[in-house]
Design an enzyme around this catalytic site. Structure first.
Site, PDB file in Angstrom:
ATOM      1  N   CYS A  22      63.222 -58.017-124.238  1.00  0.00           N
ATOM      2  CA  CYS A  22      64.438 -58.101-123.422  1.00  0.00           C
ATOM      3  C   CYS A  22      64.352 -59.340-122.531  1.00  0.00           C
ATOM      4  O   CYS A  22      63.955 -59.254-121.364  1.00  0.00           O
ATOM      5  CB  CYS A  22      64.582 -56.831-122.597  1.00  0.00           C
ATOM      6  SG  CYS A  22      66.167 -56.658-121.765  1.00  0.00           S
TER       7      CYS A  22
ATOM      8  N   CYS B   8      75.836 -60.834-125.845  1.00  0.00           N
ATOM      9  CA  CYS B   8      75.296 -60.704-124.495  1.00  0.00           C
ATOM     10  C   CYS B   8      76.056 -61.576-123.517  1.00  0.00           C
ATOM     11  O   CYS B   8      76.423 -62.711-123.840  1.00  0.00           O
ATOM     12  CB  CYS B   8      73.815 -61.097-124.479  1.00  0.00           C
ATOM     13  SG  CYS B   8      73.012 -60.921-122.874  1.00  0.00           S
TER      14      CYS B   8
END
Length: 423
Positions: free
Chosen positions: A159, A353
């Site tokens: 991440c 994202c």
């Protein structure tokens, strides 16, 4: 009447409960179990860590909102999954039977893999709201006596977005406080290059991220294996393309935020045959466990192979759009089974994202996540910063009203122009 139990009330579990209730109606029971009794919007945690948000702006109690939808709620950690007996057990001694189990627990944070890492030791985190509040407490002390700061991702991390977000948010906050000149910032990451993101890069992400860091006086070390952290010192082995040690770094710091590697949570990882060695759930194309046919899983807790082999271990991220499609597939497949129909719905391994960078932001689209791609796009601009704020507000609104509306499908894809880009 079937009982569907969902474990984990995060950005996957809460929408899953609402969508399951809407899809199945009142004919079947839905129960959501979460380790704590509140919802937390994790994407806002980097803002909390620098005081741009308060906890009560991004969290709320879960039960009152689920009650309105006729969804059961248990605010206790799950300590055991009896997959053979179709039941879960919680920390307060309850045993809850299920016909279908949906696992959306998110990860266990593997700080222990790097000695000295984590909020209980010497580095901060934005992975939970509690961690973000702890980071804010330490940051306020740091502001009284500023010095070098290190931000980045530990070996095995998947991440990377929040690490980049926090580096630029930290940079902007220090500029506003007129303290940036006193704080050298170094970005230390296991990625083979800046902008890799666990995805092998997206569009011009390498050039854009390197340029952004140069423009903001942020130094970076890639192919970086953090071996240990001591009070005020981080020890990093920089490796070459073959993974061999290239340079040893002993980096001083007064404040550090590092994203850890993830593993599966203990209760999930302990189920025989359910997970891979890291504790991530092994699923088929329909989000179903490969061993237990009435267990489904979505989000960070599922096993997805890395996009490519890297000199220092990196994982593949599970972004919001991917999780949203996984959840919808699970709901449709359980509904189909309850109607005596075959499971046909599949989640999407597409990555989208929105990353805030203080007063600007970066957005990327990788369709599919694993190259070669139909769409491979990375852009920066103030509009992303504004879009991230709008996304936060709308997602929290959606969770409080019980809407099952697909945010990415209806809004984010159109905002990013994905239809025109050839999804």
């Amino acid at each position: 009447m079937a009982h569907i139990v969902i474990i984990g009330a995060g950005t996957g579990g809460m929408p899953c409960a609402y969508e399951m209730r809407e899809r199945l109606g009142k004919t079947h029971d839905v129960t959501l179990i979460n380790a704590v009794d509140y919802f937390q919007f994790v994407p806002s945690n980097p803002w909390i860590a620098v005081g741009w948000r308060q906890r009560d702006a991004t969290t709320f109690p879960i039960k009152p909102y689920l009650d309105k939808k006729g969804i059961g709620f248990i605010g206790q950690p799950v300590t055991r999954i009896d997959a053979e007996g179709n039941a879960v057990e919680t920390a307060d001694g309850q045993r809850i039977g299920y016909d279908y189990l949906v696992i959306t627990t998110g990860p266990k944070l593997a700080f222990e893999e790097v000695p000295g890492a984590g909020p209980e030791a010497y580095t901060q985190s934005v992975c939970t709201v509690d961690h973000a509040e702890k980071a804010w407490q330490e940051y306020q002390k740091f502001l009284q006596d500023p010095g070098p700061a290190i931000v980045g991702a530990l070996p095995g991390a998947s991440c990377f977005g929040p690490a980049y977000e926090f580096a630029f948010i930290l940079n902007k906050d220090l500029q506003r406080r007129k303290l940036r000149s006193k704080v050298p910032i170094t970005f230390v990451t296991s990625e083979p290059y800046a902008g890799h993101l666990g995805l092998g890069g997206v569009g011009d992400s390498k050039l854009i991220m390197e340029s952004a860091m140069r423009s903001n006086d942020i130094k970076w070390i890639t192919n970086a294996k953090v071996t240990r952290v001591e009070d005020g010192k981080m020890f990093v082995t920089e490796v070459d393309e073959a993974g061999q040690p290239k340079k040893e770094h002993e980096l001083p710091f007064k404040f550090s935020m590092m994203i850890p590697a993830f593993k599966g949570v203990d209760a999930v990882a302990a189920v025989d045959g359910l997970c891979n060695p890291r504790g991530f759930v092994l699923i088929d194309e329909y989000q179903r466990s490969k061993k237990y046919r009435n267990i489904f899983a979505a989000g960070v807790c599922v096993a997805i192979p890395p996009v490519e082999v890297t000199p220092v271990a990196t994982g593949a991220p599970k972004t919001g759009y991917m999780i949203e499609t996984m959840i919808s597939a699970i709901v449709e497949n359980i509904a189909a089974e309850l109607s005596g129909k075959p499971t046909t719905a599949k989640g999407s391994w597409n990555a989208i994202c929105l990353a805030d960078m203080g007063d600007t932001g970066a957005a990327f689209v990788a369709l599919p996540q694993i190259p070669p791609r139909n769409t491979n796009w990375f852009k920066m601009g103030k509009w992303v910063h504004l879009a991230k704020i709008a996304f936060e507000k709308y997602f929290l609104y959606k969770m409080k009203t019980g809407s099952s509306e697909p945010i990415y499908e209806k809004y984010i894809l159109k905002l990013l122009g994905v239809e025109r880009l050839g999804q």
